[in-house]
Each structure stands twice: as C-alpha cells, then as structure tokens.
Write a protein that holds these residues in place. Structure first.
Motif, short mmCIF file in Angstrom:
data_model
loop_
_atom_site.label_atom_id
_atom_site.label_comp_id
_atom_site.label_asym_id
_atom_site.label_seq_id
_atom_site.Cartn_x
_atom_site.Cartn_y
_atom_site.Cartn_z
N SER A 1 0.85 -1.19 0.00
CA SER A 1 0.00 0.00 0.00
C SER A 1 0.89 1.24 0.00
O SER A 1 1.87 1.31 0.75
CB SER A 1 -0.91 -0.01 1.24
N TYR A 2 0.54 2.21 -0.84
CA TYR A 2 1.28 3.48 -0.93
C TYR A 2 0.30 4.64 -0.85
O TYR A 2 -0.88 4.51 -1.18
CB TYR A 2 2.05 3.56 -2.24
N PHE B 1 5.65 5.51 -10.12
CA PHE B 1 5.04 4.27 -10.57
C PHE B 1 4.98 4.31 -12.10
O PHE B 1 4.02 4.79 -12.69
CB PHE B 1 3.63 4.10 -9.99
N LEU C 1 8.53 -6.05 -6.21
CA LEU C 1 7.16 -6.52 -6.15
C LEU C 1 7.03 -7.91 -6.76
O LEU C 1 6.37 -8.79 -6.20
CB LEU C 1 6.21 -5.54 -6.84
N LEU D 1 -1.41 -4.00 -5.57
CA LEU D 1 -0.93 -2.68 -5.17
C LEU D 1 -2.13 -1.81 -4.80
O LEU D 1 -3.06 -1.67 -5.60
CB LEU D 1 -0.14 -2.03 -6.30
N TRP E 1 1.11 -7.06 -11.18
CA TRP E 1 0.18 -6.93 -10.05
C TRP E 1 -1.13 -6.28 -10.47
O TRP E 1 -1.25 -5.68 -11.54
CB TRP E 1 0.83 -6.13 -8.93
N ASN F 1 -2.44 -5.78 2.65
CA ASN F 1 -1.59 -4.76 2.04
C ASN F 1 -0.80 -4.05 3.12
O ASN F 1 -1.37 -3.34 3.95
CB ASN F 1 -2.43 -3.75 1.25
#
Length: 504
Positions: A54-55, A66, A77, A86, A160, A351
């Motif tokens: 998680s961001y 990204f 990842l 993600l 992902w 996450n």
C-alpha cells in the motif's frame, strides 16, 4: 545518496537510538515441541493475490515513480509474487485531486512539493512519498492522466493488480467519476476495486468532517459517490468501508452495501503511537487482543454478507512507524505471522503500507538512490516462497514449552506440503519435530535469521539477503533428516523457518 551510503546511514541512525541491543539468548536444553500435520483436515485457501503493498495517493503526484521505467521497484514486487495487489490510498488520498489537464493544475503535480522541493528541481521527480504521519493535513497534490498511464505500465512490469483510492473527503462525486473513468480505461482488468475514502471513521481528527460524523452520514455520502461513478461506468468495482478499526461501521456497511461492494476492507496497526515508550519489540511479538477482536468482526461480516475481507492497510506502529521497532528483524517475524493469522481466519489478502523511507516500509528508497528490502519484506518473502494453497490443520504438543511459537501448514496444488514456523521467543531455542501425517519425500528448510531482534541491516532468508530489484536465491537449502516419525529441526530463539515436504 548511493546504496552503500544508505545502508551505512540507516545502520548508524538505528545504533544511535538503541542503547540496549536485543541479544538473543539460547537455552542449551532446547525444549522439544512436536507438530502433527492432519492432511485430511483442510482449512481456508490462500489465493495467488493474497500479498499486497500500500502506498500514499500523493505518490502519484510524481508521475514518474510508478512507471514502467522503475524496474528496480517492480522487481521487488515481482519477488513477492506474480499476482500481488498494489493499493493506492492512505491519508493523502483525501487531499489528492484529479486534474485531467496538467496545464490547469494549481499546485506542483509532484511529490517533491510535499517535501519542500522546487518544481524546477529535477531531483524532485525522483523523490518518494513516505507514509503520512497524521500530525497535520497533508499538502494538496494533483494527479494527472500521465500518472495513471504510467501506473498502468508499472502494473504491467510487475504483473500486479490494483486497488485505487478516490477522494471522497475533500473531493466531488463528478471529479471522482472522471478520475475513475481514466483509471478504468488505462488499467482495465487489473483494477479489482475503487475505494471511496480512507479511514472515514477518523475524518473528524483532521477536520475533514465534524466531530459528530457518524456511519449514517458516511453511508449517505458513499452512496452518492457510488451512484455518480456507476452512472458513468456501470461495471466499476468498489470495496469499503476502509475504516481504521471500527467494527461498528464494518458490520452495517456490509449489510447496506453487500450488493455494491466486491469485498470488505479495513485497517489494522499493531502498535501506536510511536511516541509511547510501551510500543516495543516485545509488545509487537505478543498476541494482540485488538487483532482478535477485528478478526471476530471480519468473520461476522463475511458470514452475513458473503463478501470476502481484506486488510487493505496494515503495519506495525501507526504514524509512519517507530525507529528501533518497525525497521527491525522483529518486524519480519511479525509480518509473516500476521499474514498467516489473517489467512487462517478467512481473510482474502493483506496490504502492508509503506513508501519512501518510512520506518515500517517494506521497500525503502527512491528511483534516484535505489531501493532496499527492509526486514519486514523478508517476512513477506517467506510467505511468498510458501506460495498459494490450502491450509491444513495441525496439532502442537508441548506448546507450553515455547509460548510464542506459531506454526502454519498448507498444501500447494502439486501436493507439496509447506510448514511455516515462527519462534518469537527471545529467550529459548526449540527442537521441533514435524510429523507430516503421511509418507513423504525429501524435506528441506529455508531459515529466516538475523543476529539480533533489533537488527536493521543483516536479515537473511535461506542464508541470502535480497539484492537490487528483488534479486534473491537461497545459498542454503537445508536437507532435514527424518527421525522419530518426523522431520527434526533445531530452531534458534527469535527465528523462523519454512519447511518443504516434497511428495514421495
């Protein structure tokens, strides 16, 4: 800052803070514990997309973070699984604003703005946003179509899927619908759900809503955003309520929106705040009644609604973590154990929140300086090496000899049995005998190890650290001998191991 300097400075900072290193004591007697696998008693399944990161949404303010060009991060990842999830969200999702035309942006659309970087400074584009500490409202950040296109390329690079947070806190339904349309158009089938907000039960703390804000008000707003977005995109998937910890909101959300949501989501932090001296390594490794209460709420909602449940944001200490706890080897033991606890309770996935140089982030760094795996990442790596499959019931004898020992067993699709063992006892090693409950072939072990529980830089799995772009290959794949009707392994204090029982 190069990779070597980053390691040196991280180690120095931790050494300056910690005056009492956690030496791992060994009990020469090594009490014996026996684990019996019951292959005919099956538990919950672990899916290929269980693992996630998680961001903060503010990270999209830098459209180049990204992106397909960030192969280093994408490699980290991929090492955790070919089908992870993600999640983009966090506190900053309520202060990130969709701007389809960058020319109309009123603020610098890069994460460097949050860090005091100047728009004309090229280095700002390499900056990474860490977890929001919650001390004050984040600076507004603009998200553009370039960021969404690049995000799609990043997802392609790592394989992902995506959970995407929209701004219900300070945004409008119309703007959210336009942003959602761009995300669906770019990402396509990789999108598994939109989330309309982040921790709405805590909106009152950062003045997004008044102190009397309640579930009824939240549900009205959620429905309005949902309908506006669905009127434009009838197939848009949603999840929620994404609350901080409030089971009192989770249950009514499941009842009211079970036909609108594809899964339920909530957050969990094991400790906090980091300024509290009682938030320690010892506390992190002990069983947490708060987690059990959250799991009970999860089970009720899953049974009543038929919807799966995901811990969409979690980590050790909230407000970005605690140095000397969140960045230590203890977090590796804690993270993998938490993943198996959730899977055993019936959760669909997890996450871990992070980003930048946050103390609890699994992957630390920037595209400019490179990325490194923090200890918590190694726990996730152990889980990834065990893989997807079906959990199997086990029986642990002489458990009182090692009160902080936890074990989990699963069977992969090819019939291989995996046993994850976590000895969180700091004062004693154990001798574990695992009875597979059937005839078995070769038995091997990969060990998760560090010199001390508070170690921040010397974690290994299979005798090997994780390198650039997630490069990892075990140096030591121990062969375990069969004895006394089972596989015997010595497990040192404060360590973990992944045992593999190959089919005969």
């Amino acid at each position: 800052m190069n990779r070597r300097n980053f390691i040196r400075l991280t180690a120095a900072a931790s050494a300056a803070l910690l005056h009492h290193p956690f030496s791992i004591a060994e009990n020469n007697s090594r009490p014996s514990v026996r684990l019996t696998i019951r292959p005919d008693r099956l538990g919950n399944k672990i899916g290929e997309d269980f693992t996630g990161l998680s961001y903060e949404s503010a990270q999209l303010g830098n459209p180049n973070f990204f992106s397909g060009a960030n192969t280093d991060l994408a490699g980290f990842l991929r090492r955790l699984g070919a089908s992870g999830v993600l999640r983009i969200g966090g506190n900053t999702s309520e202060f990130s604003h969709w701007t389809a035309n960058p020319a109309t942006a009123s603020n610098t659309p890069i994460s460097g703005a949050m860090l005091g970087a100047d728009k004309a400074n090229p280095a700002a584009f390499a900056m990474a946003v860490g977890p929001d500490t919650g001390h004050k409202a984040p600076a507004p950040v603009n998200i553009t179509s370039e960021a969404i296109r690049n995000l799609k390329d990043f997802l392609d690079a790592c394989g992902w899927k995506l959970i995407y947070g929209l701004n219900m806190g300070t945004g409008t339904p119309e703007n959210a619908a336009d942003e959602a349309a761009h995300v669906m158009d770019a990402v396509g089938s990789k999108l598994i759900a939109f989330q309309l907000c982040n921790e709405p039960d805590l909106f009152f703390r950062n003045d997004i809503r008044k102190s009397d804000y309640n579930f009824t008000q939240f549900a009205t707003e959620w429905q309005r955003f949902y309908q506006t977005i669905r009127s434009r995109m009838p197939t848009a998937p949603f999840a929620g309520p994404d609350t901080a910890y409030n089971n009192e909101w989770l249950v009514p959300f499941a009842r009211q929106f079970k036909n609108e949501a594809v899964f339920l989501s909530q957050h969990y932090y094991a400790e906090g705040p980091p300024t509290d001296p009682s938030m320690t390594i010892e506390r992190l490794l002990r069983p947490n009644p708060k987690l059990q209460a959250e799991f009970e709420g999860m089970k009720i909602t899953v049974q009543e609604s038929g919807l799966p449940f995901r811990l969409a944001e979690t980590n050790s200490c909230y407000q970005g973590g605690k140095q000397g706890v969140s960045d230590t080897f203890a977090s590796a033991l804690w993270s993998a154990d938490l993943m198996y606890q959730l899977a055993s309770a019936g959760g669909m996935g997890i996450n871990f929140h992070g980003g930048g140089y946050g103390w609890y982030t699994p992957i630390a760094g920037t595209p400019e300086d490179g990325f490194l795996a923090r200890p918590i990442y190694y726990g996730m790596l152990l889980f990834a090496q065990a893989g997807a499959g079906q959990l199997i019931e086990t029986k642990l004898e002489q458990a009182e000899e090692a009160p902080l020992l936890t074990t989990y067993c699963l069977r992969n699709n090819n019939g291989t049995i995996k046993v994850a063992v976590f000895n969180k006892n700091m004062d004693r090693g154990i001798h574990l005998t695992v009875d597979p409950g059937r005839r078995t072939g070769r038995v091997t072990s990969l060990r998760l190890h560090a010199p001390r529980l508070d170690d921040t830089t010397d974690t290994t799995f299979g005798g090997t650290p994780v390198g650039a772009a997630g490069a990892w290959a075990p140096e030591r794949d121990e062969t375990i001998s069969l004895e006394d009707g089972g596989a015997g392994v010595a497990l040192p204090a404060a360590s973990a191991a992944l045992l593999t029982f190959e089919p005969e």
